[in-house]
Design a protein around this motif. Structure first.
Motif, PDB file in Angstrom:
ATOM      1  N   GLU A   1       0.769  -1.404  -0.194  1.00 59.97           N
ATOM      2  CA  GLU A   1      -0.066   0.074  -0.125  1.00 59.97           C
ATOM      3  C   GLU A   1       1.112   1.394  -0.006  1.00 59.97           C
ATOM      4  OE1 GLU A   1      -2.542  -0.384   3.481  1.00 59.97           O
ATOM      5  OE2 GLU A   1      -3.717  -2.136   2.521  1.00 59.97           O
ATOM      6  N   LYS A   2       2.038   1.187   0.476  1.00 56.82           N
ATOM      7  CA  LYS A   2       2.864   2.491   0.977  1.00 56.82           C
ATOM      8  C   LYS A   2       3.565   2.588  -0.757  1.00 56.82           C
ATOM      9  CE  LYS A   2       3.929   2.084   5.959  1.00 56.82           C
ATOM     10  NZ  LYS A   2       4.722   1.876   6.999  1.00 56.82           N
ATOM     11  N   VAL A   3       3.960   1.638  -1.183  1.00 60.24           N
ATOM     12  CA  VAL A   3       4.450   1.805  -2.593  1.00 60.24           C
ATOM     13  C   VAL A   3       3.532   2.198  -3.557  1.00 60.24           C
ATOM     14  CG1 VAL A   3       5.627   0.321  -4.406  1.00 60.24           C
ATOM     15  CG2 VAL A   3       6.205  -0.004  -2.170  1.00 60.24           C
ATOM     16  N   GLU A   4       2.219   1.764  -3.517  1.00 62.72           N
ATOM     17  CA  GLU A   4       1.392   2.075  -4.189  1.00 62.72           C
ATOM     18  C   GLU A   4       0.817   3.596  -4.024  1.00 62.72           C
ATOM     19  OE1 GLU A   4      -3.407   1.149  -5.103  1.00 62.72           O
ATOM     20  OE2 GLU A   4      -2.224  -0.391  -4.530  1.00 62.72           O
ATOM     21  N   THR A   5       0.820   4.197  -2.788  1.00 68.94           N
ATOM     22  CA  THR A   5       0.794   5.610  -2.506  1.00 68.94           C
ATOM     23  C   THR A   5       1.844   6.333  -2.889  1.00 68.94           C
ATOM     24  OG1 THR A   5      -0.517   4.931  -0.643  1.00 68.94           O
ATOM     25  CG2 THR A   5       0.369   7.143  -0.608  1.00 68.94           C
ATOM     26  N   THR A   6       2.990   5.968  -3.032  1.00 69.51           N
ATOM     27  CA  THR A   6       4.166   6.563  -3.553  1.00 69.51           C
ATOM     28  C   THR A   6       4.182   6.776  -4.844  1.00 69.51           C
ATOM     29  OG1 THR A   6       5.361   6.053  -1.580  1.00 69.51           O
ATOM     30  CG2 THR A   6       6.776   6.797  -3.563  1.00 69.51           C
ATOM     31  N   VAL A   7       3.861   5.818  -5.570  1.00 70.03           N
ATOM     32  CA  VAL A   7       3.800   5.592  -7.261  1.00 70.03           C
ATOM     33  C   VAL A   7       2.596   6.518  -7.635  1.00 70.03           C
ATOM     34  CG1 VAL A   7       3.151   4.376  -9.146  1.00 70.03           C
ATOM     35  CG2 VAL A   7       4.716   3.473  -7.245  1.00 70.03           C
ATOM     36  N   THR A   8       1.606   6.651  -6.722  1.00 69.51           N
ATOM     37  CA  THR A   8       0.328   7.650  -7.280  1.00 69.51           C
ATOM     38  C   THR A   8       0.800   9.109  -7.161  1.00 69.51           C
ATOM     39  OG1 THR A   8      -1.188   5.940  -6.453  1.00 69.51           O
ATOM     40  CG2 THR A   8      -2.002   8.381  -6.769  1.00 69.51           C
ATOM     41  N   SER A   9       1.581   9.199  -6.141  1.00 70.77           N
ATOM     42  CA  SER A   9       2.211  10.574  -5.745  1.00 70.77           C
ATOM     43  C   SER A   9       3.115  11.117  -6.847  1.00 70.77           C
ATOM     44  CB  SER A   9       2.802  10.696  -4.167  1.00 70.77           C
ATOM     45  OG  SER A   9       3.434  11.880  -4.319  1.00 70.77           O
TER      46      SER A   9
ATOM     47  N   LYS B   1       3.482   9.906  -9.845  1.00 70.71           N
ATOM     48  CA  LYS B   1       2.738  10.098 -11.040  1.00 70.71           C
ATOM     49  C   LYS B   1       2.117  11.314 -11.152  1.00 70.71           C
ATOM     50  CE  LYS B   1       1.563   5.492 -12.623  1.00 70.71           C
ATOM     51  NZ  LYS B   1       0.358   4.725 -13.142  1.00 70.71           N
ATOM     52  N   THR B   2       1.474  12.023 -10.141  1.00 71.07           N
ATOM     53  CA  THR B   2       0.763  13.088 -10.029  1.00 71.07           C
ATOM     54  C   THR B   2       1.786  14.255 -10.222  1.00 71.07           C
ATOM     55  OG1 THR B   2      -0.740  12.255  -8.336  1.00 71.07           O
ATOM     56  CG2 THR B   2      -0.596  14.757  -8.617  1.00 71.07           C
ATOM     57  N   LYS B   3       2.950  14.384  -9.695  1.00 74.56           N
ATOM     58  CA  LYS B   3       4.067  15.463  -9.740  1.00 74.56           C
ATOM     59  C   LYS B   3       4.723  15.344 -11.126  1.00 74.56           C
ATOM     60  CE  LYS B   3       5.497  15.048  -5.156  1.00 74.56           C
ATOM     61  NZ  LYS B   3       6.415  14.486  -4.103  1.00 74.56           N
ATOM     62  N   VAL B   4       4.927  13.989 -11.911  1.00 70.91           N
ATOM     63  CA  VAL B   4       5.678  13.803 -12.940  1.00 70.91           C
ATOM     64  C   VAL B   4       4.512  14.294 -14.111  1.00 70.91           C
ATOM     65  CG1 VAL B   4       6.437  12.079 -14.945  1.00 70.91           C
ATOM     66  CG2 VAL B   4       7.012  12.267 -12.238  1.00 70.91           C
ATOM     67  N   GLY B   5       3.085  14.413 -13.892  1.00 70.54           N
ATOM     68  CA  GLY B   5       2.179  14.493 -14.754  1.00 70.54           C
ATOM     69  C   GLY B   5       1.471  13.457 -15.458  1.00 70.54           C
ATOM     70  N   GLY B   6       1.551  12.643 -14.778  1.00 74.65           N
ATOM     71  CA  GLY B   6       0.777  11.384 -15.341  1.00 74.65           C
ATOM     72  C   GLY B   6      -0.645  11.318 -14.550  1.00 74.65           C
ATOM     73  N   THR B   7      -1.470  10.282 -15.209  1.00 75.04           N
ATOM     74  CA  THR B   7      -2.765  10.336 -14.751  1.00 75.04           C
ATOM     75  C   THR B   7      -2.673   9.638 -13.296  1.00 75.04           C
ATOM     76  OG1 THR B   7      -3.085   8.180 -15.760  1.00 75.04           O
ATOM     77  CG2 THR B   7      -3.668  10.308 -17.064  1.00 75.04           C
ATOM     78  N   SER B   8      -3.838  10.092 -12.436  1.00 79.12           N
ATOM     79  CA  SER B   8      -3.759   9.323 -11.262  1.00 79.12           C
ATOM     80  C   SER B   8      -4.410   8.005 -11.471  1.00 79.12           C
ATOM     81  CB  SER B   8      -4.671  10.272 -10.466  1.00 79.12           C
ATOM     82  OG  SER B   8      -4.756   9.814  -8.962  1.00 79.12           O
ATOM     83  N   HIS B   9      -3.843   7.024 -10.651  1.00 80.23           N
ATOM     84  CA  HIS B   9      -4.247   5.597 -10.719  1.00 80.23           C
ATOM     85  C   HIS B   9      -4.113   4.955  -9.438  1.00 80.23           C
ATOM     86  CE1 HIS B   9      -4.128   1.400 -11.301  1.00 80.23           C
ATOM     87  NE2 HIS B   9      -3.915   1.375 -12.807  1.00 80.23           N
ATOM     88  N   THR B  10      -5.214   4.464  -8.981  1.00 79.54           N
ATOM     89  CA  THR B  10      -5.172   3.873  -7.759  1.00 79.54           C
ATOM     90  C   THR B  10      -5.430   2.471  -7.905  1.00 79.54           C
ATOM     91  OG1 THR B  10      -7.594   4.455  -7.447  1.00 79.54           O
ATOM     92  CG2 THR B  10      -5.979   5.987  -6.384  1.00 79.54           C
ATOM     93  N   GLY B  11      -5.064   1.768  -7.023  1.00 83.55           N
ATOM     94  CA  GLY B  11      -5.212   0.335  -7.115  1.00 83.55           C
ATOM     95  C   GLY B  11      -4.203  -0.446  -8.123  1.00 83.55           C
ATOM     96  N   GLY B  12      -4.344  -1.595  -8.248  1.00 82.91           N
ATOM     97  CA  GLY B  12      -3.453  -2.284  -9.156  1.00 82.91           C
ATOM     98  C   GLY B  12      -2.659  -3.430  -8.561  1.00 82.91           C
ATOM     99  N   SER B  13      -2.133  -4.334  -9.116  1.00 85.55           N
ATOM    100  CA  SER B  13      -1.005  -5.079  -8.258  1.00 85.55           C
ATOM    101  C   SER B  13      -0.039  -4.515  -8.280  1.00 85.55           C
ATOM    102  CB  SER B  13      -1.096  -6.541  -9.386  1.00 85.55           C
ATOM    103  OG  SER B  13      -0.304  -6.215 -10.452  1.00 85.55           O
ATOM    104  N   PHE B  14       0.730  -5.337  -7.203  1.00 88.01           N
ATOM    105  CA  PHE B  14       2.145  -4.873  -6.840  1.00 88.01           C
ATOM    106  C   PHE B  14       2.917  -4.773  -7.962  1.00 88.01           C
ATOM    107  CE2 PHE B  14       6.658  -5.836  -4.924  1.00 88.01           C
ATOM    108  CZ  PHE B  14       6.596  -4.529  -4.247  1.00 88.01           C
ATOM    109  N   GLU B  15       3.098  -5.765  -8.898  1.00 94.75           N
ATOM    110  CA  GLU B  15       3.826  -5.696 -10.110  1.00 94.75           C
ATOM    111  C   GLU B  15       3.501  -4.377 -10.964  1.00 94.75           C
ATOM    112  OE1 GLU B  15       2.099  -8.567  -9.057  1.00 94.75           O
ATOM    113  OE2 GLU B  15       3.905  -9.643  -8.592  1.00 94.75           O
TER     114      GLU B  15
END
Length: 163
Positions: free
Chosen positions: A110-118, A120-134
């Protein structure tokens, strides 16, 4: 003490024995020469003889009881070691599977997923929640590669390319 006659008889016997030995050596040398000629005609070389002798010795050794007992013991030990290694591999796989389903790992995921979402938002990507660890790891790597390319300036002219 020996008489002169006895000494003379022994000297004659000695001479006869030496003569016989000399004759036997000559006969033996002739026989050995003939043996070499016959082997050459048959195509038997020294190397072939050595191979045959080695093969026979190896076969003789393998038929000894000591060799058979050692072979059986080592074979049995190898089977036991293979089974033990297989059991260890199975246990490790099970532990990793159990760990993946543990609350600690889920929290990490969950922490990794939150960091990735963050990110993506900073880089300009679309916000994506959820998804597998891979998927999260893959998107993190992609975002990281894009951010490192964003800071790289590309040459604008041929002169800059040649420098």
């Amino acid at each position: 003490m020996m008489s002169e006659e006895e000494k003379e008889e022994l000297k004659i016997e000695l001479a006869k024995l030496e003569d016989e030995i000399s004759t036997l050596r000559q006969v033996l040398a002739a026989k050995e020469k003939h043996l070499v000629e016959v082997k050459q005609k048959l195509g038997i070389s020294l190397m072939n003889e050595l191979k045959q002798n080695f093969s026979k010795s190896w076969h003789d050794m393998q038929t000894t009881s000591a060799y058979k007992k050692t072979h059986e013991t080592l074979s049995h030990a190898g089977q036991k070691a293979t089974a033990a290694i297989s059991n260890v591999g199975t246990a490790i796989s099970k532990k990793f599977g159990d760990m993946r389903n543990s609350p600690t790992f889920k929290s990490f995921e969950e922490k990794v997923e939150t960091t990735v979402t963050s990110l993506k938002t900073k880089v300009g990507g679309t916000s994506h929640t959820g998804g597998s660890f891979e998927e999260v790891l893959s998107s993190t790597a992609h975002a990281s590669a894009q951010s490192s390319l964003a800071g790289t300036r590309l040459p604008e002219s041929e002169e800059e390319l040649q420098c």
